[in-house]
Scaffold this motif. Structure first.
Motif, mmCIF file in Angstrom:
data_model
loop_
_atom_site.group_PDB
_atom_site.id
_atom_site.type_symbol
_atom_site.label_atom_id
_atom_site.label_comp_id
_atom_site.label_asym_id
_atom_site.label_seq_id
_atom_site.Cartn_x
_atom_site.Cartn_y
_atom_site.Cartn_z
ATOM 1 N N GLU A 392 -38.529 -7.040 -20.504
ATOM 2 C CA GLU A 392 -39.450 -7.994 -20.090
ATOM 3 C C GLU A 392 -39.677 -9.140 -21.092
ATOM 4 O O GLU A 392 -39.488 -8.984 -22.395
ATOM 5 C CB GLU A 392 -40.592 -7.039 -19.875
ATOM 6 C CG GLU A 392 -40.934 -6.208 -18.560
ATOM 7 C CD GLU A 392 -42.063 -5.473 -18.503
ATOM 8 O OE1 GLU A 392 -43.130 -5.766 -19.489
ATOM 9 O OE2 GLU A 392 -41.968 -4.080 -18.100
ATOM 10 N N SER A 393 -40.411 -10.046 -20.577
ATOM 11 C CA SER A 393 -40.814 -11.424 -21.385
ATOM 12 C C SER A 393 -41.849 -10.693 -22.661
ATOM 13 O O SER A 393 -42.617 -9.544 -22.628
ATOM 14 C CB SER A 393 -41.838 -12.103 -20.589
ATOM 15 O OG SER A 393 -42.209 -13.106 -21.516
ATOM 16 N N GLY A 394 -41.480 -11.116 -23.857
ATOM 17 C CA GLY A 394 -42.065 -10.726 -24.865
ATOM 18 C C GLY A 394 -41.700 -9.317 -25.671
ATOM 19 O O GLY A 394 -42.457 -8.797 -26.507
ATOM 20 N N THR A 395 -40.612 -8.733 -25.153
ATOM 21 C CA THR A 395 -40.080 -7.570 -25.681
ATOM 22 C C THR A 395 -39.242 -7.801 -26.972
ATOM 23 O O THR A 395 -38.930 -6.835 -27.526
ATOM 24 C CB THR A 395 -39.418 -6.662 -24.778
ATOM 25 O OG1 THR A 395 -38.494 -7.526 -24.072
ATOM 26 C CG2 THR A 395 -40.236 -6.119 -23.489
ATOM 27 N N GLY A 396 -38.989 -8.935 -27.400
ATOM 28 C CA GLY A 396 -38.188 -9.087 -28.743
ATOM 29 C C GLY A 396 -36.940 -9.437 -28.675
ATOM 30 O O GLY A 396 -36.067 -9.352 -29.628
ATOM 31 N N LYS A 397 -36.355 -9.953 -27.351
ATOM 32 C CA LYS A 397 -34.935 -10.372 -27.096
ATOM 33 C C LYS A 397 -34.561 -11.477 -28.300
ATOM 34 O O LYS A 397 -33.559 -11.545 -28.974
ATOM 35 C CB LYS A 397 -34.738 -10.801 -25.707
ATOM 36 C CG LYS A 397 -34.989 -9.768 -24.628
ATOM 37 C CD LYS A 397 -34.601 -9.904 -23.244
ATOM 38 C CE LYS A 397 -35.614 -11.181 -22.722
ATOM 39 N NZ LYS A 397 -36.981 -10.738 -22.837
ATOM 40 N N THR A 398 -35.388 -12.451 -28.069
ATOM 41 C CA THR A 398 -35.138 -13.764 -29.053
ATOM 42 C C THR A 398 -35.120 -13.605 -30.505
ATOM 43 O O THR A 398 -34.360 -13.948 -31.028
ATOM 44 C CB THR A 398 -35.984 -14.822 -28.846
ATOM 45 O OG1 THR A 398 -35.789 -15.107 -27.173
ATOM 46 C CG2 THR A 398 -35.320 -16.025 -29.374
ATOM 47 N N THR A 399 -36.105 -12.630 -30.583
ATOM 48 C CA THR A 399 -36.436 -12.246 -32.027
ATOM 49 C C THR A 399 -35.081 -11.440 -32.633
ATOM 50 O O THR A 399 -34.577 -11.459 -33.505
ATOM 51 C CB THR A 399 -37.456 -11.276 -32.234
ATOM 52 O OG1 THR A 399 -38.749 -11.826 -31.792
ATOM 53 C CG2 THR A 399 -37.787 -10.522 -33.735
ATOM 54 N N LEU A 400 -34.422 -10.252 -31.761
ATOM 55 C CA LEU A 400 -33.417 -9.806 -32.001
ATOM 56 C C LEU A 400 -32.175 -10.722 -32.338
ATOM 57 O O LEU A 400 -31.413 -10.456 -33.342
ATOM 58 C CB LEU A 400 -33.103 -8.919 -30.871
ATOM 59 C CG LEU A 400 -31.636 -7.820 -31.003
ATOM 60 C CD1 LEU A 400 -31.753 -7.037 -32.469
ATOM 61 C CD2 LEU A 400 -31.510 -7.012 -29.939
#
Ligand SMILES: Nc1ncnc2c1ncn2[C@@H]1O[C@H](COP(=O)(O)OP(=O)(O)OP(=O)(O)O)[C@@H](O)[C@H]1O
Length: 597
Positions: A392-400
């Motif tokens: 979901e949005s905000g789960t940290g995909k871009t962060t990862l």
């Protein structure tokens, strides 16, 4: 006392300029001294000249104080002081002064340019090495303002500062010459000059405060400007631009108010200049003649020097004030470079020569100050695998993904690339192997060809390489239809392209670069289903020759991925293939059902 002197003469700034220019600034200042000395020697000849014109064949050295050494020197080299020799000497001194002055002015301009360039280059170096995590917290208005407006303000600060130092040196030289020719008179005028400085100290402090406020307001203004340009479409469509404009207007008014204060102070400083000189000189002559009963002849040479000294003192003061008007920018720049230096990315030492085995992520945790994003995440990405990252949005995909690119430093846990800790990798070579297509497709205001090849030098096969990348990114058809094909200029931010076209160009650029690892951060989100499918097929066809990491909202994109990392809120996660996750993860199944893939 020393502190006060330091405050009166802002020598601290000298180190700032010196740090950019080194010993050259000493040379510049030495030439100013030479100019003043040559001018002083030329002026010294006035007295023997007047005496010679007055009928005295040999000048009366007694009226010259210790400056008689000039006449002594003439005699030593065999020149009898008379009208002709004195005139010749005067001419020589003023000619030499002219040459030295030319050198001084020329060198100042050269150094000013060198200073501005070094500052720009230094800033670019710092920006290139800026850590991404710090950058994402930075004030973009400040960066923009410091890179453009502040550099030209500092350039003008440099000019005023060195003019001020030049004038200071000249003032000192003239005061010394005046003292040598008539010490008593010199002391009276020096006291008068120092007193005149008091008048200016209030002006200085008001100007300084206003200048710092201008710099701060300009940062705010630039920030607003950047946002209004980047959000123009939204602001315009909703007419929120009118409301936003009020914020910008206020910032413009604030800057104007401070600029006006600086204007008033500069006006007072320059208007008070002449009367102050005259007051000091008149008072000194009166004291000298009435109180000490000196003859006017005795003070004439000293007066000549003093008139020069006071003139330079006053223009030094006005240069100082002009310097203070832009001094805030130096503070701003110092703060900015300090912040950038503190926030430089740590460079690893091991060069990266292409992915051989793959990534190994072990117990990776990451949190922002307020949010725990990843927690004890463990997975592998083998060479040539395609791995999907969903959640979901905000789960940290871009962060990862930022962590996998080394843009964010690892907080807890480890990321190994071919067995090497990612922190030890030499960032430049590592990132050259990474292709990254971000959510907001990156296009540059230049031709399609330059957008894809990123201004690559023409090797003869460049066009073919560009077309090949465009084909793989399914962008060749629309490029062929553009008026100038590959040479069509794309507007700023790609405004004359559709969202999907921009995205396809961004993908083509990364495919052109022959990277090892391709990261697609919702890269196909702006595409229609048909285009997405075609790109999907192309990406699938690349798998096996590239390691691909795909962040996807549309699960169809990662249906064929070798592995899927499914991130959940708070750091939990599931890992598997599309079909295994459908069985093992209720949340994943729910997501699939919602999208009815
Ligand atoms: N620079 C930052 N400073 C503080 N918090 C941040 C920062 N970047 C992201 N976050 C927070 O971290 C969390 C994860 O953000 P991230 O962008 O990685 O999620 P995402 O899964 O990619 O989201 P989306 O699908 O919406 O793009 C979010 O709660 C976000 O608010």
């Amino acid at each position: 006392m020393l502190e006060r002197l330091k405050r009166l003469l802002p020598l601290g700034y000298f180190n700032f300029f010196y740090s950019y220019l080194g010993v050259s600034v000493h040379i510049a200042l030495a030439t100013s001294m030479l100019v003043a000395i040559l001018d002083g020697l030329g002026l010294t000849m006035f007295l023997p000249l007047m005496q010679a014109v007055d009928g005295g064949s040999t000048p009366n050295k007694g009226e010259m104080g210790d400056m008689r050494v000039v006449i002594d020197a003439m005699e030593t080299i065999g020149l009898t002081p008379n009208l002709v020799t004195v005139l010749i000497m005067m001419l020589v001194f003023f000619l030499l002064k002219g040459v030295a002055k030319f050198g001084m002015e020329y060198y100042r301009v050269v150094l000013q340019q060198r200073f501005a360039n070094k500052m720009r280059l230094d800033n670019m170096r710092l920006l290139a090495g800026y850590s991404y995590s710090e950058f994402s917290r930075a004030d973009s208005g400040k960066i923009q303002n410091t890179f453009s407006g502040e550099i030209s303000r500092i350039n003008s600060a440099y000019r005023q500062y060195f003019l001020m130092l030049q004038y200071l040196i000249m003032t000192v030289v003239y005061v010394v010459l005046a003292y040598v020719s008539n010490p008593k008179f010199a002391i009276i005028v020096a006291v008068g000059g120092a007193l005149s400085n008091l008048v200016f100290s209030q002006i200085y402090s008001t100007t300084k405060t206003a200048s710092r406020k201008v710099s701060k307001e300009m940062n705010v203004f630039q920030g607003f400007l950047i946002e209004s340009v980047s959000s123009f479409k939204f602001l315009k469509a909703t007419d929120l631009i009118s409301k936003y404009k009020q914020k910008i207007d206020q910032s413009i008014v604030d800057v104007e108010y401070q600029q006006r204060r600086i204007g008033v102070m500069t006006g007072i400083a320059s208007a008070a200049r002449e009367p102050l000189i005259i007051i000091v000189v008149v008072a000194a002559i009166l004291i000298q003649v009435l109180y000490f009963q000196e003859s006017l002849g005795l003070i004439i040479l000293s007066l000549l020097f003093f008139y020069r000294a006071l003139t330079y003192l006053v223009i030094m003061q006005s240069s100082y004030n002009a310097f203070l008007a832009v001094e805030g920018s130096i503070q701003n720049m110092k703060e900015f470079t300090h912040e950038m230096e503190e926030s430089q990315e740590e460079e690893g030492e091991i060069p990266f020569n292409g992915l051989q085995q793959g990534y190994s992520v072990e117990k990776l945790s990451y949190s922002y100050p307020e949010t725990q994003v990843l927690s004890e995440l463990t997975f592998e990405v083998r060479r040539f695998e395609t791995v999907g990252i969903v959640g979901e949005s905000g789960t940290g995909k871009t962060t990862l993904v930022n962590l996998l690119c080394g843009l964010l430093p690892v907080d807890k846990g480890m990321i190994f690339v071919d067995g090497t800790d990612i922190a030890d990798l030499e960032k430049h070579s590592f990132r050259r192997s990474i292709g990254y297509v971000t959510q907001e497709a990156q296009v540059f205001a230049d031709t399609v060809k330059n957008n894809v090849s990123f201004w690559d030098a023409d090797t003869g096969v460049k066009d073919e390489k560009v077309w090949q990348a465009l084909r793989l990114a399914h962008a060749d058809t629309f490029v062929q239809e553009l008026p100038q094909g590959l040479d069509t200029i794309i507007g700023i931010n790609g405004v004359n392209l559709s969202g999907g076209q921009r995205q396809r160009l961004s993908i083509a650029r990364e495919l052109y670069r022959n990277v090892d690892i391709l990261i697609l951060d919702e890269a196909t989100s702006a595409l229609d289903s048909q285009s997405e499918l075609l790109i999907q097929e192309n990406i699938d066809s690349l798998s096996g020759s590239l390691t691909i990491i795909v962040i996807a909202h549309r699960l169809s994109t990662i249906r064929n991925a070798d592995k899927i990392v499914f991130l959940k809120q708070g750091g939990a996660y599931d890992i598997g293939t599309f079909s295994s996750l459908q069985h093992s993860s209720a949340n994943f199944r729910k997501m699939v059902d919602l999208q009815t893939v």
